[in-house]
Scaffold this motif. Structure first.
Motif, PDB file in Angstrom:
ATOM      1  N   UNK A 230       0.795  -1.229   0.000  1.00 31.09           N
ATOM      2  CA  UNK A 230       0.000   0.000   0.000  1.00 31.09           C
ATOM      3  C   UNK A 230       0.827   1.279   0.000  1.00 31.09           C
ATOM      4  N   UNK A 231       2.034   1.231   0.550  1.00 32.68           N
ATOM      5  CA  UNK A 231       2.881   2.424   0.609  1.00 32.68           C
ATOM      6  C   UNK A 231       3.599   2.713  -0.704  1.00 32.68           C
ATOM      7  N   UNK A 232       3.556   1.774  -1.645  1.00 28.72           N
ATOM      8  CA  UNK A 232       4.318   1.879  -2.889  1.00 28.72           C
ATOM      9  C   UNK A 232       3.610   2.784  -3.899  1.00 28.72           C
ATOM     10  N   UNK A 233       4.385   3.587  -4.607  1.00 24.88           N
ATOM     11  CA  UNK A 233       3.784   4.572  -5.521  1.00 24.88           C
ATOM     12  C   UNK A 233       2.941   3.938  -6.618  1.00 24.88           C
ATOM     13  N   UNK A 234       3.314   2.753  -7.080  1.00 27.35           N
ATOM     14  CA  UNK A 234       2.552   2.117  -8.155  1.00 27.35           C
ATOM     15  C   UNK A 234       1.196   1.608  -7.667  1.00 27.35           C
ATOM     16  N   UNK A 235       0.990   1.619  -6.349  1.00 33.72           N
ATOM     17  CA  UNK A 235      -0.301   1.262  -5.760  1.00 33.72           C
ATOM     18  C   UNK A 235      -0.922   2.455  -5.043  1.00 33.72           C
ATOM     19  N   UNK A 236      -0.566   3.666  -5.511  1.00 32.98           N
ATOM     20  CA  UNK A 236      -1.161   4.870  -4.960  1.00 32.98           C
ATOM     21  C   UNK A 236      -0.538   5.370  -3.674  1.00 32.98           C
ATOM     22  N   UNK A 237       0.520   4.710  -3.216  1.00 31.09           N
ATOM     23  CA  UNK A 237       1.153   5.105  -1.960  1.00 31.09           C
ATOM     24  C   UNK A 237       2.102   6.276  -2.126  1.00 31.09           C
ATOM     25  N   UNK A 238       2.469   6.864  -0.999  1.00 29.80           N
ATOM     26  CA  UNK A 238       3.359   8.016  -1.002  1.00 29.80           C
ATOM     27  C   UNK A 238       4.609   7.780  -0.148  1.00 29.80           C
TER      28      UNK A 238
END
Length: 257
Positions: A230-238
């Motif tokens: 969830x924290x990953x940018x490719x999954x909308x995370x920042x």
């Protein structure tokens, strides 16, 4: 050396990131729903030579997406979600490097050595990953099945990890209580795994930044890999970018790997 391991989580036919502990028959608390399909992510991981990732089907309605991902990255992704002795070989034939199994190994909450033997006949130990995803209790961690809703009587401890390692190539362990919350990893569990796992092990749950990769490395002496969702940018995370994860892996690997 701790490496980043990629993931593709499928729920209701879509690539999603969810709060793991919320998953049930009615649905789940969703952190992210991707506009891209599973094949897109598989190709992304393939093109960046990211190995050892997993595709997890969370419930029904994910079969076609899972197969398309496996075919897009042959022998580059593991598959889990409803795997048993009757279908394991079909996922390997579709392109999975390994199959991941958990709920099938339990019969009425008790671990079944007979079922483990049956699936090993289809996969061998070298293409089998045991999913030991767990929930924390007052006296330690216990394997949780049925989309992490049923806590079994099998504890994550030295003796059990040592015994189960004789029957598989790797472990995959989600900390269900922190999965998808981006509130930090379960440091005690990571440290336990680093000390007690004689095979490769990937931990998932709560990771939120590049610092967590270093923290897992330090806590486990480099013996535990980390999945970040969830924290990953490719999954909308920042919290962290895929590029940062790729650079981390390159920094940990020996030249030529």
């Amino acid at each position: 050396m701790t490496l980043f391991r990629p993931c593709i989580d499928l729920h209701q036919g879509k690539v999603k990131q969810i709060v793991g502990g919320s998953l049930n028959d009615a649905g789940a608390t969703e952190n992210f729903i991707s506009e891209f399909n599973a094949e897109y992510y598989a190709a992304l991981y393939r093109d960046h030579n990211l190995k050892g990732g997993h595709v997890i089907a969370l419930g029904k309605g994910n079969q076609s997406e899972a197969i398309s991902a496996l075919r897009a990255y042959p022998n580059g992704l593991q598959f889990g979600g409803g795997v048993n002795n009757t279908n394991a070989a079909s996922y390997l034939s579709a392109g999975a490097s390994h199959v991941i199994v958990t709920s099938y190994l339990f019969d009425k909450g008790e671990f079944s050595w007979d079922r483990l033997d049956k699936i090993k006949r289809e996969t061998g130990t070298d293409r089998l990953v045991l999913d030991l995803s767990c929930r924390r209790t007052q006296d330690g961690w216990y394997i949780a099945t049925d989309r992490w809703q049923t806590t079994t009587s099998t504890q994550i401890n030295h003796a059990n990890l040592l015994e189960l390692a004789n029957h598989c190539d790797e472990f995959l362990i989600h900390a269900a209580d922190v999965e998808g919350l981006q509130a930090g990893i379960d440091e005690d569990l990571v440290a336990l795994l680093g000390l007690n796992c004689p095979v490769s092990v990937t931990y998932a749950g709560g990771a939120r930044s590049l610092a967590d990769l270093k923290r897992v490395h330090d806590l486990s002496n480099g013996n535990v890999d980390l999945t970040i969702g969830s924290a990953l940018d490719i999954f909308g995370g920042k919290g962290i970018t895929l590029d940062e994860c790729i650079l981390w892996n390159h920094s940990q690997q020996e030249p030529g790997e």
